[in-house]
Design a protein around this motif. Structure first.
Motif, mmCIF file in Angstrom:
data_model
loop_
_atom_site.group_PDB
_atom_site.id
_atom_site.type_symbol
_atom_site.label_atom_id
_atom_site.label_comp_id
_atom_site.label_asym_id
_atom_site.label_seq_id
_atom_site.Cartn_x
_atom_site.Cartn_y
_atom_site.Cartn_z
ATOM 1 N N ARG A 77 0.835 -1.202 0.000
ATOM 2 C CA ARG A 77 0.000 0.000 0.000
ATOM 3 C C ARG A 77 0.871 1.253 0.000
ATOM 4 O O ARG A 77 0.586 2.210 -0.722
ATOM 5 C CB ARG A 77 -0.928 0.016 1.215
ATOM 6 N N ARG A 80 2.247 1.831 -3.483
ATOM 7 C CA ARG A 80 1.219 2.328 -4.409
ATOM 8 C C ARG A 80 0.873 3.789 -4.118
ATOM 9 O O ARG A 80 0.849 4.616 -5.025
ATOM 10 C CB ARG A 80 -0.039 1.454 -4.317
ATOM 11 N N ASP A 85 -0.402 6.329 -7.048
ATOM 12 C CA ASP A 85 -1.448 5.465 -7.608
ATOM 13 C C ASP A 85 -2.763 5.752 -6.878
ATOM 14 O O ASP A 85 -2.839 5.641 -5.654
ATOM 15 C CB ASP A 85 -1.033 4.005 -7.432
ATOM 16 N N GLN A 86 -3.783 6.105 -7.608
ATOM 17 C CA GLN A 86 -5.084 6.427 -7.022
ATOM 18 C C GLN A 86 -6.066 5.259 -7.055
ATOM 19 O O GLN A 86 -7.224 5.406 -6.659
ATOM 20 C CB GLN A 86 -5.693 7.624 -7.758
ATOM 21 N N THR A 87 -5.620 4.095 -7.505
ATOM 22 C CA THR A 87 -6.483 2.923 -7.552
ATOM 23 C C THR A 87 -6.859 2.503 -6.126
ATOM 24 O O THR A 87 -5.997 2.403 -5.262
ATOM 25 C CB THR A 87 -5.759 1.742 -8.236
ATOM 26 N N ALA A 88 -8.141 2.263 -5.914
ATOM 27 C CA ALA A 88 -8.591 1.817 -4.599
ATOM 28 C C ALA A 88 -8.031 0.426 -4.314
ATOM 29 O O ALA A 88 -8.079 -0.459 -5.161
ATOM 30 C CB ALA A 88 -10.108 1.791 -4.543
ATOM 31 N N LEU A 89 -7.476 0.267 -3.113
ATOM 32 C CA LEU A 89 -6.882 -1.004 -2.703
ATOM 33 C C LEU A 89 -7.826 -1.714 -1.743
ATOM 34 O O LEU A 89 -8.369 -1.103 -0.826
ATOM 35 C CB LEU A 89 -5.531 -0.756 -2.037
ATOM 36 N N GLY A 138 -3.992 8.101 -0.864
ATOM 37 C CA GLY A 138 -4.512 6.966 -1.616
ATOM 38 C C GLY A 138 -5.756 6.433 -0.937
ATOM 39 O O GLY A 138 -6.261 7.023 0.032
ATOM 40 N N ASN A 142 -11.541 1.150 1.487
ATOM 41 C CA ASN A 142 -12.616 2.145 1.357
ATOM 42 C C ASN A 142 -12.397 3.414 2.169
ATOM 43 O O ASN A 142 -13.359 4.097 2.530
ATOM 44 C CB ASN A 142 -13.980 1.537 1.731
ATOM 45 N N GLU A 144 -9.537 6.953 2.863
ATOM 46 C CA GLU A 144 -8.350 7.699 2.453
ATOM 47 C C GLU A 144 -7.241 7.479 3.459
ATOM 48 O O GLU A 144 -7.484 7.370 4.671
ATOM 49 C CB GLU A 144 -8.657 9.200 2.384
#
Length: 174
Positions: A77, A80, A85-89, A138, A142, A144
């Protein structure tokens, strides 16, 4: 030097971990924690590794495996988020990971070697993170989270479990 994150930079459920991290250099703290963790687990026998302080609690081996899994996930994490990287993990269920690992079948030495390798990778990631990247935001599970807070969560999570092993497990083993 990396600054302590504000409470607004991470979910409330990480507050106990972040609060465990003392003031000072995060890299130094992580290195010192690694040394203490190695010393602690090298002092345990295979039999000790199977000890549970209560019914339905993880064994000492399972706690160490959980520490390794969580640091691996949190470091990913951090990578990323630190890289923008703004992709939800996705989140993860720690109990499912412990159960799926079958870690009790492994020698405690192997589990410790895995933790050491992960911690060393975490250290190089943190050491080489560009200064401006620590403020990156990031999304994980669910919510920030900033790169800076993930570094502190890594440290605090390890401190939390080191404390639990020392207080709840080792006190009953002796």
């Amino acid at each position: 030097m990396l600054q302590r994150p504000l409470a607004s930079e991470y979910p409330e459920y990480y507050k106990p971990y972040v609060n465990l991290v003392p003031e000072g250099n995060l890299l130094t703290l992580l290195k010192e924690n690694l040394v203490k963790t190695i010393e602690l687990f090298e002092s345990l026998s295979e039999e000790d590794g199977h000890f549970r302080y209560a019914e339905n609690k993880w064994s000492i081996k399972e706690v160490l495996g959980h520490m390794a899994d969580t640091e691996r996930i949190m470091s990913y994490r951090l990578l990323r988020v630190g890289r923008g990287d703004q992709t939800a993990l996705a989140g993860f269920n720690e109990n499912d990971y412990v159960q799926g690992s079958q870690i009790n079948k492994l020698p405690i030495k192997n589990i410790l070697e895995d933790f050491i390798a992960i911690r060393k990778a975490s250290l190089t990631l943190i050491q080489n993170m560009p200064e401006e990247a620590w403020a990156n935001i990031g999304f994980a599970n669910n919510t920030e989270v900033t790169a800076r807070s993930i570094g502190y969560i890594i440290a605090g999570h390890a401190l939390h479990h080191y404390k639990i092993i020392s207080e709840r497990y080792l006190s009953l083993l002796k």
